[in-house]
Design a protein around this motif. Structure first.
Motif, PDB file in Angstrom:
ATOM      1  N   THR A 162       0.864  -1.178   0.000  1.00 37.66           N
ATOM      2  CA  THR A 162       0.000   0.000   0.000  1.00 37.66           C
ATOM      3  C   THR A 162       0.896   1.222   0.000  1.00 37.66           C
ATOM      4  O   THR A 162       1.536   1.538   1.008  1.00 37.66           O
ATOM      5  CB  THR A 162      -0.918   0.008   1.232  1.00 37.66           C
ATOM      6  N   SER A 164      -5.962  -6.600   0.820  1.00 45.26           N
ATOM      7  CA  SER A 164      -6.731  -6.318   2.030  1.00 45.26           C
ATOM      8  C   SER A 164      -6.685  -7.554   2.918  1.00 45.26           C
ATOM      9  O   SER A 164      -7.029  -8.653   2.482  1.00 45.26           O
ATOM     10  CB  SER A 164      -8.184  -5.975   1.682  1.00 45.26           C
ATOM     11  N   LYS A 177      -8.155   0.666  -2.499  1.00 44.41           N
ATOM     12  CA  LYS A 177      -7.552   0.212  -1.240  1.00 44.41           C
ATOM     13  C   LYS A 177      -7.593   1.310  -0.186  1.00 44.41           C
ATOM     14  O   LYS A 177      -7.812   1.046   1.005  1.00 44.41           O
ATOM     15  CB  LYS A 177      -6.109  -0.234  -1.484  1.00 44.41           C
ATOM     16  N   ASN A 221      -9.254   0.918   3.456  1.00 48.12           N
ATOM     17  CA  ASN A 221      -8.487   1.174   4.675  1.00 48.12           C
ATOM     18  C   ASN A 221      -9.117   2.257   5.536  1.00 48.12           C
ATOM     19  O   ASN A 221      -8.941   2.259   6.761  1.00 48.12           O
ATOM     20  CB  ASN A 221      -7.048   1.529   4.334  1.00 48.12           C
ATOM     21  N   ASP A 243      -0.541   4.383   6.479  1.00 46.46           N
ATOM     22  CA  ASP A 243      -1.706   4.308   5.599  1.00 46.46           C
ATOM     23  C   ASP A 243      -2.679   5.451   5.854  1.00 46.46           C
ATOM     24  O   ASP A 243      -3.291   5.988   4.918  1.00 46.46           O
ATOM     25  CB  ASP A 243      -2.425   2.972   5.784  1.00 46.46           C
TER      26      ASP A 243
END
Length: 302
Positions: A104, A130, A180, A184, A249
């Motif tokens: 990521t 994921s 993604k 998240n 993230d």
């Protein structure tokens, strides 16, 4: 950016895994269970060494790992780490190899890495995953993929080995990374909500187990709520997804939101909690250690 043809790949492709931390090591074991030949490399070789007992060929250098591989999997912390790994591997790559980029890294880094891959003659698949440690070990990740459809047959055995589900998002790299970040956002908000419920239970002298018992089996219950709460209550914060990685993230999400004109108050608050918990020494623990950012000051050192 010019396209690179996909070389014919055998039914059981040889895979090079660059990055064997929590996720990369689990993915490597899943690939090995599927009967694939795997070469594993990590900048700190001691993290890759245990994989030899599972059947992986552990290499000293990244270029040795990718030389002769059909598919290169990168599972590293951030875009800079992936770029450094590709530089280290560059003398071993050949045109037409598939780069399955599973880290990521955010939107900007995805664009930069796609260009770097093109310069090396690699077929770039933007493929963040994921899931956490256990799904990685079980081959039960969800993989979001954006890239040329011509690569699907070649990379299929790899995706089948590491994931229970593959979502092909688009032909152009970047689309999977954007999805993604949305996924998240849900995870980060969820873990923050769990931590704050436990914080308030403690502050109000409510037995946290009574809260969990009330939720159990109802429409608002989830395995995530029960599992993360159990980790806090037992004190076992062995990371399935490290808090420092969650903070990284979260920052990627906030950067993307700012650029698109979206205000994410909950994620911004989560970032501050992660920062406080990391500063208190919880960065290498599971992300639910954000719980410690909300405890009364006099209890934080208990």
């Amino acid at each position: 950016m010019t396209s690179t043809p996909v070389h014919a790949t055998p039914e059981r492709p040889t895979v090079a895994v660059l990055g064997t931390g929590i996720m990369g090591s689990g993915m490597t074991r899943s690939l090995l269970r599927a009967g694939l030949d795997v070469r594993a490399w990590n900048r700190t070789q001691a993290k890759a060494a245990p994989l030899a007992a599972d059947g992986a060929t552990v290499t000293e250098t990244a270029d040795e790992a990718v030389r002769g591989a059909d598919v290169i999997v990168t599972m590293l912390n951030d875009g800079l780490s992936v770029a450094a790994a590709l530089t280290a591997a560059s003398s071993g790559v050949r045109r037409g190899q598939i780069l399955l980029q599973c880290s990521t890294v955010g939107i900007d880094a995805t664009t930069e890495l796609a260009q770097r891959a093109a310069d090396l003659g690699l077929v770039y698949l933007d493929a963040p995953v994921s899931g956490t440690k256990q799904p990685a070990e079980q081959g039960a990740l969800t993989v979001f993929v954006a890239g040329p459809s011509a690569a699907r047959p070649s990379v299929g055995p790899v995706l089948d080995a590491i994931g229970q589900r593959t979502v092909w998002v688009d032909e152009a790299p970047g689309a999977a990374s954007r999805l993604k970040l949305v996924v998240n956002t849900w995870v980060i908000n969820l873990v923050g909500g769990i931590a704050e419920c436990l914080n308030l239970a403690e502050g109000l002298s409510v037995d946290p187990q009574s809260f969990l018992d009330v939720m159990k089996g109802g429409p608002l219950d989830s395995a995530y709520l029960q599992g993360k709460s159990a980790a806090v209550l037992s004190g076992d914060l062995t990371p399935s997804f490290a808090l420092s990685t969650a903070l990284k993230d979260t920052r990627l999400i906030l950067e993307a939101a700012q650029r698109s004109g979206v205000t994410l108050d909950l994620v911004a608050a989560s970032a501050k909690r992660f920062e406080r918990a990391e500063a208190a020494g919880h960065g290498e623990e599971d992300m639910i250690a954000t719980y410690y950012a909300g405890r009364p000051a006099e209890k934080d050192g208990d």
